[in-house]
Design a protein around this motif. Structure first.
Motif, PDB file in Angstrom:
ATOM      1  N   ASP A  46       0.843  -1.198   0.000  1.00 58.76           N
ATOM      2  CA  ASP A  46       0.000   0.000   0.000  1.00 58.76           C
ATOM      3  C   ASP A  46       0.876   1.245   0.000  1.00 58.76           C
ATOM      4  N   GLY A  47       1.976   1.173  -0.755  1.00 58.12           N
ATOM      5  CA  GLY A  47       2.942   2.256  -0.760  1.00 58.12           C
ATOM      6  C   GLY A  47       3.040   2.943  -2.107  1.00 58.12           C
ATOM      7  N   ASN A  48       3.838   3.996  -2.137  1.00 59.23           N
ATOM      8  CA  ASN A  48       4.099   4.766  -3.355  1.00 59.23           C
ATOM      9  C   ASN A  48       5.505   4.454  -3.846  1.00 59.23           C
ATOM     10  N   ALA A  49       5.688   4.549  -5.160  1.00 58.80           N
ATOM     11  CA  ALA A  49       6.981   4.197  -5.743  1.00 58.80           C
ATOM     12  C   ALA A  49       7.494   5.319  -6.618  1.00 58.80           C
ATOM     13  N   LEU A  50       8.824   5.490  -6.608  1.00 59.91           N
ATOM     14  CA  LEU A  50       9.506   6.439  -7.479  1.00 59.91           C
ATOM     15  C   LEU A  50      10.342   5.635  -8.463  1.00 59.91           C
ATOM     16  N   THR A 127       3.576  22.585  -6.094  1.00 56.09           N
ATOM     17  CA  THR A 127       2.749  21.531  -6.670  1.00 56.09           C
ATOM     18  C   THR A 127       3.160  20.168  -6.132  1.00 56.09           C
ATOM     19  N   GLN A 128       4.458  19.948  -5.942  1.00 53.07           N
ATOM     20  CA  GLN A 128       4.896  18.690  -5.337  1.00 53.07           C
ATOM     21  C   GLN A 128       4.269  18.513  -3.959  1.00 53.07           C
ATOM     22  N   ALA A 129       4.160  19.608  -3.208  1.00 54.25           N
ATOM     23  CA  ALA A 129       3.588  19.533  -1.862  1.00 54.25           C
ATOM     24  C   ALA A 129       2.119  19.123  -1.894  1.00 54.25           C
ATOM     25  N   ALA A 130       1.431  19.391  -3.005  1.00 53.71           N
ATOM     26  CA  ALA A 130       0.026  19.008  -3.103  1.00 53.71           C
ATOM     27  C   ALA A 130      -0.140  17.497  -3.058  1.00 53.71           C
ATOM     28  N   LEU A 131       0.933  16.779  -3.402  1.00 58.87           N
ATOM     29  CA  LEU A 131       0.870  15.321  -3.377  1.00 58.87           C
ATOM     30  C   LEU A 131       1.140  14.742  -1.988  1.00 58.87           C
ATOM     31  N   LEU A 132       1.720  15.525  -1.076  1.00 60.79           N
ATOM     32  CA  LEU A 132       2.135  14.991   0.214  1.00 60.79           C
ATOM     33  C   LEU A 132       0.969  14.419   1.006  1.00 60.79           C
ATOM     34  N   GLU A 133      -0.112  15.188   1.128  1.00 62.00           N
ATOM     35  CA  GLU A 133      -1.262  14.719   1.897  1.00 62.00           C
ATOM     36  C   GLU A 133      -1.869  13.483   1.255  1.00 62.00           C
ATOM     37  N   ALA A 134      -1.961  13.479  -0.071  1.00 63.51           N
ATOM     38  CA  ALA A 134      -2.529  12.327  -0.765  1.00 63.51           C
ATOM     39  C   ALA A 134      -1.687  11.077  -0.547  1.00 63.51           C
ATOM     40  N   MET A 135      -0.357  11.219  -0.611  1.00 66.22           N
ATOM     41  CA  MET A 135       0.523  10.064  -0.477  1.00 66.22           C
ATOM     42  C   MET A 135       0.513   9.486   0.928  1.00 66.22           C
ATOM     43  N   GLU A 137      -1.896  10.433   3.683  1.00 68.77           N
ATOM     44  CA  GLU A 137      -3.205  10.302   4.328  1.00 68.77           C
ATOM     45  C   GLU A 137      -4.274   9.726   3.419  1.00 68.77           C
ATOM     46  N   GLN A 138      -3.952   9.596   2.124  1.00 62.93           N
ATOM     47  CA  GLN A 138      -4.923   9.128   1.125  1.00 62.93           C
ATOM     48  C   GLN A 138      -6.190   9.975   1.149  1.00 62.93           C
ATOM     49  N   GLN A 139      -5.978  11.281   1.196  1.00 59.46           N
ATOM     50  CA  GLN A 139      -7.065  12.251   1.138  1.00 59.46           C
ATOM     51  C   GLN A 139      -6.477  13.568   0.650  1.00 59.46           C
ATOM     52  N   VAL A 140      -7.359  14.453   0.180  1.00 67.74           N
ATOM     53  CA  VAL A 140      -6.923  15.793  -0.210  1.00 67.74           C
ATOM     54  C   VAL A 140      -7.866  16.802   0.427  1.00 67.74           C
ATOM     55  N   THR A 141      -7.337  17.984   0.730  1.00 65.91           N
ATOM     56  CA  THR A 141      -8.125  19.060   1.306  1.00 65.91           C
ATOM     57  C   THR A 141      -8.114  20.238   0.334  1.00 65.91           C
ATOM     58  N   VAL A 142      -9.302  20.669  -0.061  1.00 63.46           N
ATOM     59  CA  VAL A 142      -9.465  21.769  -1.016  1.00 63.46           C
ATOM     60  C   VAL A 142     -10.435  22.778  -0.428  1.00 63.46           C
ATOM     61  N   ASP A 145     -12.350  21.737   2.684  1.00 71.04           N
ATOM     62  CA  ASP A 145     -13.089  20.476   2.673  1.00 71.04           C
ATOM     63  C   ASP A 145     -12.133  19.328   2.356  1.00 71.04           C
ATOM     64  N   THR A 146     -12.326  18.212   3.063  1.00 66.24           N
ATOM     65  CA  THR A 146     -11.470  17.041   2.882  1.00 66.24           C
ATOM     66  C   THR A 146     -12.210  15.966   2.099  1.00 66.24           C
ATOM     67  N   TYR A 147     -11.526  15.394   1.120  1.00 66.67           N
ATOM     68  CA  TYR A 147     -12.122  14.368   0.261  1.00 66.67           C
ATOM     69  C   TYR A 147     -11.249  13.121   0.302  1.00 66.67           C
ATOM     70  N   ASP A 148     -11.880  11.967   0.563  1.00 68.54           N
ATOM     71  CA  ASP A 148     -11.156  10.699   0.585  1.00 68.54           C
ATOM     72  C   ASP A 148     -10.846  10.250  -0.838  1.00 68.54           C
ATOM     73  N   LEU A 149      -9.678   9.637  -0.997  1.00 70.00           N
ATOM     74  CA  LEU A 149      -9.280   9.092  -2.282  1.00 70.00           C
ATOM     75  C   LEU A 149      -9.700   7.630  -2.377  1.00 70.00           C
ATOM     76  N   PRO A 150      -9.833   7.093  -3.577  1.00 68.73           N
ATOM     77  CA  PRO A 150     -10.293   5.698  -3.722  1.00 68.73           C
ATOM     78  C   PRO A 150      -9.281   4.720  -3.142  1.00 68.73           C
ATOM     79  N   GLU A 151      -9.762   3.552  -2.764  1.00 67.99           N
ATOM     80  CA  GLU A 151      -8.901   2.483  -2.247  1.00 67.99           C
ATOM     81  C   GLU A 151      -8.896   1.320  -3.236  1.00 67.99           C
ATOM     82  N   PRO A 152      -7.722   0.721  -3.461  1.00 67.38           N
ATOM     83  CA  PRO A 152      -6.401   1.172  -3.014  1.00 67.38           C
ATOM     84  C   PRO A 152      -5.958   2.413  -3.791  1.00 67.38           C
TER      85      PRO A 152
END
Length: 317
Positions: A46-50, A127-135, A137-142, A145-152
């Motif tokens: 359940d991780g991210n890859a570079l 813009t890179q920082a916009a990915l931090l919360e998603a990577m 917490e698997q959510q984004v705040t706009v 308001d906070t929105y959950d991202l799909p699983e997985p």
């Protein structure tokens, strides 16, 4: 499947399905077997890859193919210096309704199971920082308001090491959120000949891939990986390697406790992909470099001598 279920039949069924995923990937990707296994292991964690390589080695095609074979939704973000955070996360827009105009949220490309952040180091730090919360917490705040991202959910990012003009190196905090940094190398003679034959004999080079795993089954596999037993001495071996990076002579700084967790999980995932129900010391040895190479920084003297992070990790092992 519940959180605590762990039975041989379920393990065998999912291991067979993952073997089928590998077979589907081979329809489009020639060679790169170790890279495919590392990427699958990262996703099972359940991780991210570079992914890092010179241009033209099929990073984008590999990620797209894995998404197709696992029935996961896919989106691509082409990072450029003028890309804004809202281009990634989405934003509120004005929409006409029966009651009049109102603000509604328009989701961005981050709302997919597999998000390919192509050439991530070409985006600005904002813009890179916009990915931090998603990577993390698997959510984004706009706009509050906070929105959950799909699983997985996975961010699979690419970067080219040889093109430095117009790039913004990833900060340490963001690098640490990648479970693995996976390196792709040039194919050998036989593989390159096969690539040429496969993709130059017809005008339409879209090779179909069958979805052989569902998102629900992939989540089941992720749960089973976490429940895979690991002996205390093997676990201590993984933790010990990470701790040694903080004291190594040729490193400016070492890896965080998050790296210890990722190395244990990655070792479990490798064992699961190999069809075993336990973690072996070889799993830790194989996963140490992809888990640690982006989390440690060699000092100036070692860099001048051509020492790479992989060399230091190898010495620690």
């Amino acid at each position: 499947m519940t959180e605590n279920q762990f039975d041989d039949e379920a393990v065998q069924r999912l291991q067979d399905a993952l073997d089928a995923v590998r077979d589907e990937v081979r329809k489009r990707i020639v060679g790169q077997e170790a890279v495919v296994d590392q990427l699958l292991a990262c996703m099972l964690c359940d991780g991210n890859a570079l992914l890092e390589s010179t241009p033209g080695l099929g990073k984008t095609l590999l990620v797209q193919t894995l998404a197709d074979a696992t029935s996961l939704s896919f989106s691509r973000v082409q990072n450029t210096p003028d890309l804004m955070p809202s281009d990634v996360t989405g934003t509120d827009i004005v929409r006409d309704t029966a009651e009049g105009q109102e603000f509604v949220f328009d989701p961005g490309p981050i709302f997919a199971n597999v998000v390919l952040a192509d050439e991530i180091n070409r985006a600005t730090p904002k813009t890179q920082a916009a990915l931090l919360e998603a990577m993390q917490e698997q959510q984004v705040t706009v706009t509050g308001d906070t929105y959950d991202l799909p699983e997985p959910f996975f961010v699979l990012a690419t970067q080219n090491p040889i093109e430095q003009e117009g790039t913004y190196p990833l900060p340490e905090a963001q690098r640490d959120r990648f479970t693995m940094k996976i390196l792709l190398d040039y194919p050998d003679d036989e593989a390159e000949t096969e690539i040429v034959d496969r993709y130059t004999r017809r005008l339409d080079d879209d090779i179909p891939v069958e979805p052989v795993l569902t998102p629900e089954s992939f989540r089941d596999a992720q749960r089973l990986v976490r429940q895979l037993p690991i002996a205390d001495d093997v676990r201590d071996r993984a933790v010990g390697v990470v701790r040694e990076t903080r004291q190594a002579d040729r490193l400016n700084y070492g890896a965080s406790p998050r790296a210890s967790m990722d190395l244990v999980l990655a070792s479990k995932a490798r064992a699961f992909l190999a069809g075993r129900s336990h973690v072996a010391p070889d799993d830790v040895e194989a996963m140490a470099r992809p888990v640690l190479r982006h989390r440690v920084v060699v000092d100036f003297r070692a860099e001048r001598e051509g020492v790479r992070p992989d060399d230091v990790v190898g010495d620690l092992l």
